[in-house]
Design an enzyme around this catalytic site. Structure first.
Site, PDB file in Angstrom:
ATOM      1  N   HIS A  91      38.431  37.309  46.219  1.00 23.97           N
ATOM      2  CA  HIS A  91      37.644  37.193  44.995  1.00 23.97           C
ATOM      3  C   HIS A  91      37.471  35.702  44.687  1.00 23.97           C
ATOM      4  O   HIS A  91      38.177  34.861  45.233  1.00 23.97           O
ATOM      5  CB  HIS A  91      38.378  37.829  43.808  1.00 23.97           C
ATOM      6  CG  HIS A  91      38.678  39.284  43.965  1.00 23.97           C
ATOM      7  ND1 HIS A  91      37.725  40.265  43.925  1.00 23.97           N
ATOM      8  CD2 HIS A  91      39.859  39.928  44.159  1.00 23.97           C
ATOM      9  CE1 HIS A  91      38.296  41.453  44.080  1.00 23.97           C
ATOM     10  NE2 HIS A  91      39.599  41.283  44.226  1.00 23.97           N
ATOM     11  N   CYS A 147      32.081  37.349  40.452  1.00 30.04           N
ATOM     12  CA  CYS A 147      32.762  37.192  41.724  1.00 30.04           C
ATOM     13  C   CYS A 147      31.695  37.190  42.817  1.00 30.04           C
ATOM     14  O   CYS A 147      30.940  38.165  42.946  1.00 30.04           O
ATOM     15  CB  CYS A 147      33.746  38.338  41.927  1.00 30.04           C
ATOM     16  SG  CYS A 147      34.512  38.343  43.551  1.00 30.04           S
ATOM     17  N   HIS A 150      31.576  40.128  45.253  1.00 28.09           N
ATOM     18  CA  HIS A 150      31.456  41.462  44.656  1.00 28.09           C
ATOM     19  C   HIS A 150      30.462  41.528  43.503  1.00 28.09           C
ATOM     20  O   HIS A 150      30.498  42.472  42.710  1.00 28.09           O
ATOM     21  CB  HIS A 150      32.842  41.939  44.171  1.00 28.09           C
ATOM     22  CG  HIS A 150      33.868  41.966  45.263  1.00 28.09           C
ATOM     23  ND1 HIS A 150      35.077  41.307  45.181  1.00 28.09           N
ATOM     24  CD2 HIS A 150      33.832  42.561  46.480  1.00 28.09           C
ATOM     25  CE1 HIS A 150      35.753  41.495  46.318  1.00 28.09           C
ATOM     26  NE2 HIS A 150      35.031  42.240  47.116  1.00 28.09           N
ATOM     27  N   MET A 155      31.051  43.117  39.777  1.00 25.95           N
ATOM     28  CA  MET A 155      32.250  42.400  39.337  1.00 25.95           C
ATOM     29  C   MET A 155      31.846  41.121  38.609  1.00 25.95           C
ATOM     30  O   MET A 155      31.475  40.123  39.215  1.00 25.95           O
ATOM     31  CB  MET A 155      33.155  42.060  40.530  1.00 25.95           C
ATOM     32  CG  MET A 155      34.468  41.415  40.132  1.00 25.95           C
ATOM     33  SD  MET A 155      35.613  41.315  41.516  1.00 25.95           S
ATOM     34  CE  MET A 155      36.937  40.373  40.760  1.00 25.95           C
TER      35      MET A 155
HETATM   36 CU   LIG Z   1      35.751  40.110  43.800  1.00 31.44          CU
END
Ligand SMILES: [Cu+2]
Length: 162
Positions: A91, A147, A150, A155
């Site tokens: 992340h 992120c 993601h 996210m």
């Molecule tokens: Cu992530």
């Protein structure tokens, strides 16, 4: 009797308010009572030190959902946010340049270590790796972040600086 204590109470409140003073001076030394302060180390003007609280945000894979937990928090200017790589990594933390207050990019430039690109934190691959972002000197407003790996999976999160 009643009246007297009320008046006394008011006086205390008034005194408290009147006496309040915003001292922004760093308490350097402390011992130098009397002696004229011979200009100690000048405070660095560029990067104010983080003086506030520390907040923790976990970066997790919860079932099939990638998320920041919490994904919405309110902090004070001067606080620090620690992002923890808990599961589902790598992340990172990236701020949208157009979703932060005016002047915030300059602050974050100095307070986000190891940026891959402007406002883009490094990828955290190690379990429990921590990424610290200082909001010292950060202007008030909303800071939306995401992120990078993601983002398409939803996210993202928001910090409100008061
Ligand atoms: Cu992530």
């Amino acid at each position: 009797m009643r009246m007297t204590s009320m008046v006394a109470g008011l006086a205390v409140i008034l005194a408290a308010c009147g006496g309040e003073k915003k001292t922004e001076q760093p308490a350097a030394g402390g011992e130098s009572a009397g002696a004229p302060a011979a200009a100690p180390a000048p405070a660095p003007a560029a990067a104010p030190a983080a003086t506030g609280k520390t907040h923790d945000v976990n970066m997790v894979l919860d079932g099939s959902k990638y998320k920041y937990d919490p994904d919405n928090l309110t902090i004070q200017s001067g606080d620090v946010v620690r992002y923890h790589n808990k599961s589902g990594g790598p992340h990172n933390v990236s701020f949208w340049a157009d979703s932060i207050p005016k002047g915030a990019a300059d602050v974050l430039k100095g307070s986000m270590p190891d940026q891959m690109a402007p406002l883009e934190g490094p990828l955290l691959t190690e379990q429990d790796a921590v990424y610290k972002v200082s909001f010292a000197g950060a202007p008030a407003g909303d800071y939306k972040f995401y992120c990078l790996p993601h983002l398409a999976l939803g996210m993202h999160g928001k910090i409100t600086v008061r």
